[in-house]
Design a protein around this motif. Structure first.
Motif, PDB file in Angstrom:
ATOM      1  N   LYS A   8       0.877  -1.189  -0.058  1.00  0.00           N
ATOM      2  CA  LYS A   8      -0.130  -0.063   0.114  1.00  0.00           C
ATOM      3  C   LYS A   8       0.720   1.090  -0.036  1.00  0.00           C
ATOM      4  N   LYS A   9       0.430   2.120  -0.651  1.00  0.00           N
ATOM      5  CA  LYS A   9       0.969   3.574  -0.614  1.00  0.00           C
ATOM      6  C   LYS A   9       0.186   4.591   0.035  1.00  0.00           C
ATOM      7  N   THR A  10       0.702   5.600   0.396  1.00  0.00           N
ATOM      8  CA  THR A  10       0.108   6.613   0.901  1.00  0.00           C
ATOM      9  C   THR A  10       0.047   7.748   0.339  1.00  0.00           C
ATOM     10  N   ILE A  11      -1.206   8.517   0.079  1.00  0.00           N
ATOM     11  CA  ILE A  11      -1.600   9.850  -0.610  1.00  0.00           C
ATOM     12  C   ILE A  11      -1.436  10.908   0.544  1.00  0.00           C
ATOM     13  N   PHE A  12      -0.557  12.022  -0.025  1.00  0.00           N
ATOM     14  CA  PHE A  12      -0.636  12.851   1.145  1.00  0.00           C
ATOM     15  C   PHE A  12      -1.217  14.194   0.525  1.00  0.00           C
ATOM     16  N   SER A  13      -1.518  15.069   1.423  1.00  0.00           N
ATOM     17  CA  SER A  13      -1.873  16.294   0.881  1.00  0.00           C
ATOM     18  C   SER A  13      -1.011  17.165   0.303  1.00  0.00           C
ATOM     19  N   PRO A  14      -1.148  17.516  -0.754  1.00  0.00           N
ATOM     20  CA  PRO A  14       0.066  18.208  -1.762  1.00  0.00           C
ATOM     21  C   PRO A  14      -0.016  19.755  -1.162  1.00  0.00           C
ATOM     22  N   MET A  15      -0.893  20.367  -0.574  1.00  0.00           N
ATOM     23  CA  MET A  15      -0.626  21.847  -0.027  1.00  0.00           C
ATOM     24  C   MET A  15      -1.671  21.916   1.317  1.00  0.00           C
ATOM     25  N   THR A  16      -1.096  22.968   1.713  1.00  0.00           N
ATOM     26  CA  THR A  16      -2.048  23.596   2.954  1.00  0.00           C
ATOM     27  C   THR A  16      -3.347  23.923   2.347  1.00  0.00           C
TER      28      THR A  16
END
Length: 154
Positions: A8-16
């Motif tokens: 599994k890979k994680t998606i991170f928020s690309p911006m604030t």
């Protein structure tokens, strides 16, 4: 005998900014999922980071969109703003190149949010998965996110 385990890979928020459901975006192409499932962010800053570990596959000539391929092969499209293709690259500073390897710490672009607003454009960032029919994304309006782990995918 042995089954190949999918990592599994994680998606991170690309911006604030404030995480919002794609269905609430002020453009039917995105809100109706015509570009694939995903989520959106109403930004509070203009810096955009990679949401995954992977490779930059395409930077649109008008600088309003960047395509990535995650390490596990998922295509991801970062679409910056609504109707921003008309700006012909004005207001966008792309800080990466095609075929560049990226991580969640990689700053991909800076957006002049004030310029977009002066031009009457929304600065909403859409994070889309154009090759997927659906993803287990159940986004609720949340407090501000900043390079936060959002969800895992195979």
């Amino acid at each position: 005998m042995f089954s190949k385990l999918k990592k599994k890979k994680t998606i991170f928020s690309p911006m604030t900014g404030q995480l919002i459901p794609l269905a609430t975006v002020k453009d039917p192409v995105f809100s109706q999922g015509m570009m694939g499932p995903g989520f959106a962010i109403e930004p509070t800053s203009g810096e955009i980071y990679s949401p995954v570990e992977g490779t930059v596959t395409n930077i649109f000539p008008t600088k309003h969109a960047i395509s990535l391929k995650s390490k596990n092969g998922k295509e991801i499209l970062l679409h910056i703003g609504i109707d921003t293709v008309a700006l012909q690259g004005q207001g966008f500073d792309i800080l990466t190149k095609e075929n560049a390897k990226v991580t969640k710490e990689t700053l991909l672009a800076r957006v002049d949010r004030d310029y977009l607003k002066q031009q009457g454009k929304y600065d909403t960032l859409m994070v889309l998965f154009p090759e997927e029919q659906s993803l287990p994304i159940n986004v609720e309006v949340k407090e501000t996110v900043a390079q936060t782990a959002l969800f895992d995918f195979e």
